[in-house]
Design a protein around this motif. Structure first.
Motif, PDB file in Angstrom:
ATOM      1  N   LYS A 188      -6.861 -42.178 -19.891  1.00 31.36           N
ATOM      2  CA  LYS A 188      -7.134 -40.663 -19.403  1.00 31.36           C
ATOM      3  C   LYS A 188      -7.072 -39.740 -20.736  1.00 31.36           C
ATOM      4  O   LYS A 188      -6.075 -40.235 -21.853  1.00 31.36           O
ATOM      5  N   TYR A 189      -7.467 -38.917 -21.057  1.00 36.73           N
ATOM      6  CA  TYR A 189      -7.477 -38.008 -22.113  1.00 36.73           C
ATOM      7  C   TYR A 189      -7.778 -36.404 -21.628  1.00 36.73           C
ATOM      8  O   TYR A 189      -8.641 -36.400 -20.818  1.00 36.73           O
ATOM      9  N   GLY A 190      -7.220 -35.604 -22.252  1.00 32.20           N
ATOM     10  CA  GLY A 190      -7.435 -34.211 -22.273  1.00 32.20           C
ATOM     11  C   GLY A 190      -6.542 -33.348 -23.150  1.00 32.20           C
ATOM     12  O   GLY A 190      -6.168 -33.725 -23.910  1.00 32.20           O
ATOM     13  N   LEU A 191      -6.630 -32.206 -22.929  1.00 29.07           N
ATOM     14  CA  LEU A 191      -5.629 -31.329 -23.943  1.00 29.07           C
ATOM     15  C   LEU A 191      -4.902 -30.044 -23.070  1.00 29.07           C
ATOM     16  O   LEU A 191      -5.262 -29.580 -21.948  1.00 29.07           O
ATOM     17  N   TYR A 214     -16.803 -39.177 -24.837  1.00 31.33           N
ATOM     18  CA  TYR A 214     -15.887 -38.843 -23.760  1.00 31.33           C
ATOM     19  C   TYR A 214     -14.766 -37.856 -24.356  1.00 31.33           C
ATOM     20  O   TYR A 214     -14.440 -37.120 -23.646  1.00 31.33           O
ATOM     21  N   GLY A 215     -14.092 -38.202 -25.457  1.00 29.97           N
ATOM     22  CA  GLY A 215     -13.078 -37.307 -26.044  1.00 29.97           C
ATOM     23  C   GLY A 215     -13.548 -35.863 -26.161  1.00 29.97           C
ATOM     24  O   GLY A 215     -12.918 -34.879 -25.906  1.00 29.97           O
ATOM     25  N   PRO A 240     -12.410 -41.591 -18.245  1.00 21.75           N
ATOM     26  CA  PRO A 240     -13.582 -41.470 -18.744  1.00 21.75           C
ATOM     27  C   PRO A 240     -14.970 -41.305 -17.950  1.00 21.75           C
ATOM     28  O   PRO A 240     -14.746 -42.005 -16.730  1.00 21.75           O
ATOM     29  N   VAL A 241     -15.675 -40.485 -18.421  1.00 24.25           N
ATOM     30  CA  VAL A 241     -17.108 -40.378 -17.390  1.00 24.25           C
ATOM     31  C   VAL A 241     -18.110 -41.026 -18.206  1.00 24.25           C
ATOM     32  O   VAL A 241     -19.390 -40.815 -17.427  1.00 24.25           O
ATOM     33  N   VAL A 242     -17.963 -41.630 -19.364  1.00 25.84           N
ATOM     34  CA  VAL A 242     -19.294 -41.697 -20.194  1.00 25.84           C
ATOM     35  C   VAL A 242     -18.635 -43.006 -20.840  1.00 25.84           C
ATOM     36  O   VAL A 242     -17.324 -43.385 -21.119  1.00 25.84           O
TER      37      VAL A 242
END
Length: 325
Positions: free
Chosen positions: A118-121, A51-52, A43-45
């Motif tokens: 952690k999250y991403g695509l 964040y997502g 996360p950056v916020v």
């Protein structure tokens, strides 16, 4: 690390690891190729939904930077046991809404348990093999442009320290969730061939990749580079992430440095050029004679655009104080 690995070669793989581009490109036939990338980060916020959305926009950007149009994605996530699943749902919702805005279907994904979220695509897109944007196509005489301001690293670092002003954070979030879709389409429509997006290596680091892969010298005017409100103050106060120091050490220090500092550049501007960016803009070059028409098209579409330098004979990246010519 990668030098120890032996990768498969395939004539249908038009862009792979060897060129260090933003995404892989795999030819399907004469008119179509697949563009594929994966990107995720912590996360950056503080807001799970935002964040997502930021992580999704960041991942989609790699396809736009190649001149592609994304259409399919998969979630990739890591989640701690001590955070609620309701928060993870909000992360997924943010990513889903941003994907919908881009016309992309999220078809599933994979989640694991981890100590840090952690999250991403994983993103798949399509591109015309004859119109791929690449880091290796810049030519001397072209002009250098950027489509988003820099400074997200300094602002999000200040946020983590509890000293960031809400207005500065809101402004940074607005830029980070902004898709590079329209900008990419405008580049293709005006014959741009050299492009990358600005992310973790900072503006100077990603400019170095264009210079190296294209065999040219980039000249960047530090005072022409757009910087988000508040970023200079936070950088001056030492609120820069560790990645900024690593980027500067790798690209600008020692006998093999490829980024060179000219006279009259304040330290704060120099530091921000290496500040890691999250979901940054497109950095591209275009023939000088085509630039006025492109600028008019960006203005008509309501898309931001800054001329920050030019391409010349030589190698590496020279940072100068002011833009001339």
């Amino acid at each position: 690390m990668l030098r120890l690995l032996e990768f498969q070669e395939d004539p249908r793989l038009l862009v792979g690891l060897q060129t260090s581009d933003d995404a892989a490109v795999y030819r399907l036939d004469e008119h179509d190729a697949l563009v594929q990338t994966v990107d995720f980060f912590p996360p950056v916020v503080d807001d799970a939904y935002l964040y997502g959305a930021i992580a999704a926009a960041n991942a989609l950007s790699d396809v736009y930077a190649m001149g592609g149009e994304p259409f399919l994605a998969l979630n990739i996530a890591a989640w701690p046991n001590d955070l609620t699943l309701e928060l993870l749902t909000e992360v997924f919702r943010g990513g889903l809404d941003k994907a919908r805005e881009a016309g992309v279907v999220i078809a599933g994904g994979h989640t694991i348990t981890d100590d840090e979220p952690k999250y991403g695509l994983v993103v798949t897109g399509r591109v015309d093999p004859a119109r791929i944007l690449t880091k290796a196509a810049a030519r001397p005489g072209e002009l250098l442009y950027l489509t988003k301001p820099i400074g997200t690293g300094a602002i999000t670092t200040a946020l983590k320290a509890g000293v960031a002003e809400p207005g500065h954070v809101d402004n940074a979030v607005t830029w980070m969730v902004r898709l590079n879709r329209t900008a990419s389409q405008l580049l293709l429509a005006h014959g741009v061939r050299a492009c990358t997006d600005v992310t973790g290596y900072g503006l100077a680091g990603h400019a170095s990749e264009i210079a190296l892969k294209s065999g040219v010298r980039l000249v960047i005017a530090a005072r022409a580079v757009p910087i988000m409100e508040g970023a200079e103050a936070y950088a001056r106060a030492g609120r820069l992430p560790g990645g900024a120091q690593r980027n500067r050490a790798y690209y600008a220090e020692g006998p093999s440095a490829v980024v060179r500092r000219g006279r009259g550049i304040p330290t704060v501007l120099w530091d921000l050029l290496f500040d890691p960016v999250t979901s940054g803009g497109l950095l591209f070059t275009i023939a000088r004679e085509r630039a006025p028409t492109l600028e008019q098209a960006f203005a008509a579409a309501g898309e931001p655009l800054w001329r920050i330098g030019f391409v010349d004979e030589g190698s590496g990246v020279d940072i100068v104080a002011e833009l001339t010519g």
